[in-house]
Scaffold this active site. Structure first.
Site, PDB file in Angstrom:
ATOM      1  CG  HIS A  79     -11.328 -36.950 -21.939  1.00 16.51           C
ATOM      2  ND1 HIS A  79     -10.841 -35.711 -21.622  1.00 16.51           N
ATOM      3  CD2 HIS A  79     -10.576 -37.832 -21.246  1.00 16.51           C
ATOM      4  CE1 HIS A  79      -9.837 -35.838 -20.787  1.00 16.51           C
ATOM      5  NE2 HIS A  79      -9.659 -37.112 -20.535  1.00 16.51           N
ATOM      6  CG  HIS A 126     -23.236 -32.065 -18.352  1.00 21.47           C
ATOM      7  ND1 HIS A 126     -23.649 -31.178 -19.312  1.00 21.47           N
ATOM      8  CD2 HIS A 126     -22.266 -31.423 -17.659  1.00 21.47           C
ATOM      9  CE1 HIS A 126     -22.955 -30.050 -19.212  1.00 21.47           C
ATOM     10  NE2 HIS A 126     -22.109 -30.169 -18.212  1.00 21.47           N
ATOM     11  CG  ASN A 146     -21.652 -26.043 -21.195  1.00 23.80           C
ATOM     12  OD1 ASN A 146     -21.907 -27.244 -21.275  1.00 23.80           O
ATOM     13  ND2 ASN A 146     -21.145 -25.502 -20.101  1.00 23.80           N
TER      14      ASN A 146
HETATM   15 FE1  HDE Z   1     -17.751 -30.835 -17.634  1.00 26.50          FE
HETATM   16  N1  HDE Z   1     -17.868 -32.648 -16.762  1.00 26.50           N
HETATM   17  N2  HDE Z   1     -16.476 -30.222 -16.182  1.00 26.50           N
HETATM   18  N3  HDE Z   1     -17.759 -28.936 -18.384  1.00 26.50           N
HETATM   19  N4  HDE Z   1     -19.046 -31.385 -19.041  1.00 26.50           N
HETATM   20  C1  HDE Z   1     -18.617 -33.676 -17.186  1.00 26.50           C
HETATM   21  O1  HDE Z   1     -17.851 -35.869 -17.412  1.00 26.50           O
HETATM   22  C2  HDE Z   1     -15.822 -31.043 -15.342  1.00 26.50           C
HETATM   23  C3  HDE Z   1     -17.082 -27.859 -17.894  1.00 26.50           C
HETATM   24  C4  HDE Z   1     -19.462 -30.650 -20.107  1.00 26.50           C
HETATM   25  O2  HDE Z   1     -22.789 -35.460 -22.636  1.00 26.50           O
HETATM   26  C5  HDE Z   1     -18.332 -34.957 -16.461  1.00 26.50           C
HETATM   27  O3  HDE Z   1     -18.485 -37.735 -18.490  1.00 26.50           O
HETATM   28  C6  HDE Z   1     -14.851 -30.290 -14.581  1.00 26.50           C
HETATM   29  C7  HDE Z   1     -17.122 -26.766 -18.826  1.00 26.50           C
HETATM   30  C8  HDE Z   1     -20.429 -31.405 -20.875  1.00 26.50           C
HETATM   31  O4  HDE Z   1     -21.512 -36.907 -21.603  1.00 26.50           O
HETATM   32  C9  HDE Z   1     -17.209 -34.564 -15.493  1.00 26.50           C
HETATM   33  C10 HDE Z   1     -14.968 -28.988 -14.988  1.00 26.50           C
HETATM   34  C11 HDE Z   1     -17.868 -27.213 -19.876  1.00 26.50           C
HETATM   35  C12 HDE Z   1     -20.552 -32.626 -20.218  1.00 26.50           C
HETATM   36  C13 HDE Z   1     -17.021 -33.101 -15.809  1.00 26.50           C
HETATM   37  C14 HDE Z   1     -16.000 -28.950 -16.003  1.00 26.50           C
HETATM   38  C15 HDE Z   1     -18.257 -28.567 -19.586  1.00 26.50           C
HETATM   39  C16 HDE Z   1     -19.666 -32.577 -19.085  1.00 26.50           C
HETATM   40  C17 HDE Z   1     -19.528 -35.644 -15.868  1.00 26.50           C
HETATM   41  C18 HDE Z   1     -14.219 -27.767 -14.520  1.00 26.50           C
HETATM   42  C19 HDE Z   1     -18.241 -26.449 -21.146  1.00 26.50           C
HETATM   43  C20 HDE Z   1     -21.460 -33.770 -20.596  1.00 26.50           C
HETATM   44  C21 HDE Z   1     -19.750 -36.889 -16.687  1.00 26.50           C
HETATM   45  C22 HDE Z   1     -12.816 -27.896 -14.483  1.00 26.50           C
HETATM   46  C23 HDE Z   1     -17.101 -26.195 -21.993  1.00 26.50           C
HETATM   47  C24 HDE Z   1     -20.830 -34.678 -21.599  1.00 26.50           C
HETATM   48  C25 HDE Z   1     -18.669 -36.906 -17.638  1.00 26.50           C
HETATM   49  C26 HDE Z   1     -21.784 -35.773 -21.985  1.00 26.50           C
HETATM   50  C27 HDE Z   1     -19.492 -33.647 -18.188  1.00 26.50           C
HETATM   51  C28 HDE Z   1     -16.073 -32.380 -15.191  1.00 26.50           C
HETATM   52  C29 HDE Z   1     -16.424 -27.742 -16.609  1.00 26.50           C
HETATM   53  C30 HDE Z   1     -19.063 -29.329 -20.494  1.00 26.50           C
HETATM   54  C31 HDE Z   1     -17.448 -34.871 -14.058  1.00 26.50           C
HETATM   55  C32 HDE Z   1     -13.927 -30.860 -13.534  1.00 26.50           C
HETATM   56  C33 HDE Z   1     -16.446 -25.408 -18.674  1.00 26.50           C
HETATM   57  C34 HDE Z   1     -21.156 -30.956 -22.127  1.00 26.50           C
HETATM   58  O5  HDE Z   1     -16.052 -35.262 -15.696  1.00 26.50           O
END
Ligand code: HDE
Length: 723
Positions: free
Chosen positions: A348, A84, A157
């Site tokens: 978060h 992202h 999402n």
């Molecule tokens: Fe994320 N995801 N994600 N994700 N995610 C990040 O956090 C992660 C997942 C989502 O505009 C990171 O600050 C793991 C699902 C959005 O700043 C990170 C897993 C969904 C955004 C991270 C998921 C999301 C992130 C990268 C599986 C939809 C952007 C930078 C266990 C519900 C937020 C950050 C923004 C961002 C980890 C799966 C949505 C790395 C470990 C499912 C919208 O922490």
């Protein structure tokens, strides 16, 4: 009386919250000053020359002004988000329209009318910070609510399901989709071997693959896409009763997509297409809006759904549990500074408030530690909550202290609890009913590293999605699979994908395989592979029409608002009908832009001057929703001789956009073989009119109705038009 006083107090508190947030951000901004200083406040006399030993001599190390400037510059980048990375943000508010008091004690969801300030960030997932907006990808839809009880983040999402069921597989998924490690290609694309290698070996990805190959993955605008919380969460009311909940954001402008060929071209013509669209809409006062919807499911009902609510590869069809509208989100203010706000905002899923809690979805559970962890390296330490964009509007107090970049000056002797020194009386936080209470849930032993058998159904929801698409949407999905797999170099991977698809729908799999130079899909071959399960859940429905974008258009007015129409002109353009159509479009909130071979002016047929907004080269057809070619013999002839103008019309036709041609302007359709009012068959979304006054209003209405359809997917001969 007492109630209205309470109401006034509440409103003023809400107002205070938003104002406090704005002030917080302002207090750190630096307007242009007449005096330039170093970061220590020392006035800088010359910002053009470094300190040298003689005018042609070497620079001096003692030049602290130069050193500070360059050192700061050297450190101006922070690590981009690992996923992202590319995004756009905006401020706004959330207004509750229906109280959820029955289901949750969350303060901001109690009283209809309560407004909560928000910051929203939209993003793509795979691409780097500088990648293009219109790639095929999921879009992040993250909302930070600055509530009076603390910040609540709904980090969702634009697609309601996810690729994998367990957080354990997330790094593998991301490694597979990101550029391949040996040569770091391709950027922001899933069309390469490693992505399809991984997904073909992980059949649980199939449902998400159907969405990602659909038009949902190439939205026309952030303002025209849905958002979803994806996971099942819990709402907990004042009595401690829990209900499961799924969150939905529904855009007021409807859900609309680009065409794949168009999306690829926009990626080159304007990589900031979605950012710009959001920014300009807000700057012009066309504030994007979404409704917040909830699907609420009791614990008992959850058992009877026919699939496991804790599995993020599944969704609850609206036909099974209706979406209840409870509020609206309005984005009404662009950020002042991209880095300070959009880049430094830290979302978060673990930022919850009392009354909202987690479910045991193993994907969600994994996210709960990941987001803090990532901010530690991205934002450089544990104090990122003090950055203005991340700070709540309510006070916070605890005994955490120090660390990198601490802004707060904690006062006094005491940094521990319990204590008796801070106020002279004993202070102890030890149980009690105040604050966040985790839902008391019996946990099931034993400790085990295995998935629940209820997660074994990998295909029934993919089939449901497929069955729910319109014929045009199905064609787009097939074409997307074909495109992506044609980029996969190893035939065995292509084969594995289509063998898996045979478990979704035999015809889909066959169609996808046709141009790929591989064998006919074989469902049995897939079934024999490790990790493959085909334990189909029993869904009470064959298709869920709510999952189709095309079958669920927005109300007519909303479909036209902010649409962009190109008006192609040259000297001699006839203005009569054009003015009538322009007025009708503007009345509905659409915009028109005059596009010609050059900037400046063109002469109209009556000798007036018409100002030109864009050239064919700087604002090509892919930047518009529809095209209007007015009459006027001189204008039409000049356009016919201009390859860019002809291409403009052909391309808009190919991308199924609405076209309106008037009088001589209809000549531009000749290449397409469409008769200019010569009694040929009507073509969907092509409106042909005359210069004369009668019928102008009707012409305008026909064109408006055509634009409101967004695209005319079933248009003839589209494939025959050169791209
Ligand atoms: Fe994320 N995801 N994600 N994700 N995610 C990040 O956090 C992660 C997942 C989502 O505009 C990171 O600050 C793991 C699902 C959005 O700043 C990170 C897993 C969904 C955004 C991270 C998921 C999301 C992130 C990268 C599986 C939809 C952007 C930078 C266990 C519900 C937020 C950050 C923004 C961002 C980890 C799966 C949505 C790395 C470990 C499912 C919208 O922490």
């Amino acid at each position: 009386m007492a109630q209205s006083k309470q109401e006034a107090q509440r409103k003023s508190k809400v107002g205070e919250g938003a104002a406090a947030k704005a002030k917080q951000l302002e207090s750190f901004s630096q307007g242009p000053e007449s005096l330039l200083t170093t970061n220590q406040g020392v006035a800088i006399p010359d910002n053009h020359n470094s300190l040298r030993a003689g005018v042609r001599g070497p620079s001096l190390l003692e030049d602290f002004i130069l050193r500070e400037k360059i050192t700061h510059f050297d450190h101006e980048r922070i690590p981009e988000r690992v996923v992202h990375a590319r995004g756009a943000g905006a401020h706004g508010y959330f207004e509750l329209t229906k109280s959820l008091v029955e289901y949750t004690r969350a303060d901001f969801l109690q009283e209809a009318g309560t407004r909560t300030p928000v910051f929203v960030r939209f993003s793509t997932v795979a691409g780097s910070r500088g990648s293009s907006d219109t790639v095929r990808d999921v879009r992040g839809f993250a909302v930070k609510f600055y509530t009076r009880e603390g910040n609540y983040d709904l980090v969702g999402n634009n697609i309601p399901v996810f690729f994998v069921q367990d957080a354990m597989k997330f790094p593998d998924l991301v490694h597979a989709v990101k550029p391949e490690p040996h040569h770091e290609m391709p950027q922001a694309a899933s069309a390469h071997d490693t992505f399809w290698d991984f997904t073909s070996l992980m059949p649980e990805t199939t449902h998400m693959l159907m969405w990602i190959m659909s038009d949902r993955a190439i939205p026309r605008s952030f303002r025209m896409m849905e958002g979803f919380g994806v996971h099942t969460f819990r709402l907990i009311n004042a009595k401690g009763v829990s209900h499961f909940v799924k969150f939905h954001w529904k855009p007021r402008l409807g859900k609309h997509a680009l065409v794949w060929d168009e999306a690829q071209k926009i990626a080159g013509k304007d990589p900031d297409f979605h950012r710009r669209d959001l920014w300009e809409a807000i700057a012009k006062g066309n504030f994007p809006e979404w409704e917040l919807g909830v699907q609420i499911v009791s614990e008992e009902k959850a058992q009877a759904l026919g699939f496991d609510l804790l599995d993020a590869t599944k969704l609850i069809p609206e036909e099974m549990v209706p979406v209840l509208t409870v509020g609206k989100l309005v984005l009404n203010r662009n950020p002042e500074n991209f880095f300070a706000e959009t880049e430094q905002v830290a979302f978060h899923p673990g930022h919850v408030v009392p009354g909202i809690d987690f479910s045991n979805d193993p994907l969600l559970q994994g996210r709960l530690f990941s987001y803090t962890d990532t901010q530690l390296s991205r934002l450089g330490g544990p104090n990122f909550h003090e950055l203005p964009i991340n700070k709540g509007v309510c006070p916070f107090h605890n005994f955490q202290r120090d660390g990198m970049h601490r802004m707060l000056v904690n006062k006094g002797q005491v940094a521990y609890e319990p204590n008796s020194l801070a106020t002279g009386a004993e202070f102890r936080v030890d149980g009690g009913q105040q604050g966040f209470q985790s839902f008391t849930e019996a946990t099931e032993p034993p400790k085990i590293r295995r998935r629940s058998p209820s997660f074994d159904d990998h295909f029934s929801h993919a089939t449901l999605f497929w069955n729910s698409q319109s014929p045009a949407e199905k064609e787009h999905i097939i074409a997307a699979f074909q495109f992506e797999l044609s980029k996969v170099e190893v035939p065995a991977i292509r084969q594995r994908v289509v063998d898996n698809l045979a478990h979704v729908d035999a015809k889909l799999a066959r169609k996808v395989a046709e141009p790929l130079g591989i064998a006919v899909p074989d469902a049995k071959a897939a079934a024999g592979r490790a990790g493959f399960r085909d334990v189909r859940g029993k869904l009470p429905l064959e298709a869920a029409p709510s999952l189709s974008m095309e079958s669920n258009p927005p109300a007519n007015g909303a479909a036209l608002a902010t649409r962009k129409v190109a008006v192609l002109v040259a000297n001699g353009v006839e203005m009569g009908a054009l003015r009538v159509i322009q007025a009708a479009l503007h009345d509905m909130g659409a915009t028109t832009r005059i596009v010609a071979a050059h900037l400046g002016f063109v002469a109209t047929s009556s000798g007036q001057q018409l100002a030109v907004d864009h050239t064919f080269a700087n604002m090509p057809s892919v930047m518009f929703d529809a095209v209007l070619v007015p009459g006027g013999a001189g204008s039409a002839q000049a356009l016919m001789l201009n390859g860019d103008a002809v291409h403009f019309v052909l391309e808009a036709y190919k991308h199924c956009k609405s076209l309106c041609v008037i009088g001589e302007g209809a000549q531009l359709l000749r290449t397409l073989g469409i008769g200019a009012g010569e009694g040929g068959p009507a073509v969907a979304g092509v409106v042909i009119g005359k210069n004369d006054p009668p019928g102008r209003t009707q012409l305008a209405q026909e064109f408006l109705a055509a634009i409101a359809r967004h695209r005319h997917w079933m248009r003839p001969n589209v494939d025959a038009v050169p791209a």
